[in-house]
Enzyme design. Sequence first.
Site, PDB file in Angstrom:
ATOM      1  N   HIS A  77      -4.159   8.341 -16.954  1.00  0.00           N
ATOM      2  CA  HIS A  77      -2.897   8.276 -17.682  1.00  0.00           C
ATOM      3  C   HIS A  77      -1.739   8.200 -16.690  1.00  0.00           C
ATOM      4  CE1 HIS A  77      -5.613  10.142 -20.604  1.00  0.00           C
ATOM      5  NE2 HIS A  77      -4.825   9.624 -21.528  1.00  0.00           N
ATOM      6  N   ASP A 130      -4.665   1.489   9.393  1.00  0.00           N
ATOM      7  CA  ASP A 130      -3.927   0.246   9.608  1.00  0.00           C
ATOM      8  C   ASP A 130      -2.911   0.381  10.734  1.00  0.00           C
ATOM      9  OD1 ASP A 130      -3.053  -2.478   8.930  1.00  0.00           O
ATOM     10  OD2 ASP A 130      -1.240  -1.475   8.217  1.00  0.00           O
TER      11      ASP A 130
END
Length: 160
Positions: A77, A130
């Site tokens: 949700h 990264d």
Amino acid sequence: MSEFSHWNEEGRPKMVDISDKDITTRVAIAQSTISISTELYEAIQNGLIKKGDPLNVAQIAGIMGAKKTSDIIPMCHPIALSGTDFTFEYVEAPNGYDLIIRATVKCSGKTGVEMEALTAVSVAGLTFYDMCKAVDKSMVIKETFLVQKKGGKSGDFFHK
């Protein structure tokens, strides 16, 4: 199929209806660990990562990940988060260091924030990778797990 909470009577996926649940304060803490080389640890400590401070960028990315959890996990949700915070700790390991990433996510709502906390540490870990892969491509993102959950119908949980 209707005995499954996330399947409708026709056997297709659905998002659970939480409209009858009470609003409570909910907190979740998740953790992920990344193994890094001594070379990378020293480069970070000496400010030699060309892309900038990997922990600051990882923290921002993790916060964004927590906020976007319902966009990438189909049955989650959308939740109005009250707060998301991180801790980062380097621990010496046999072949370098482990970076322990912890995220604490809070809300007042009808459903918990476990997935938001787990997404936060996962996105932070991927972003750290990264930022640092030019120095150390051998990093290993290891265990990612729920450390603690408070609030809600199912009660509190503490990882043992």
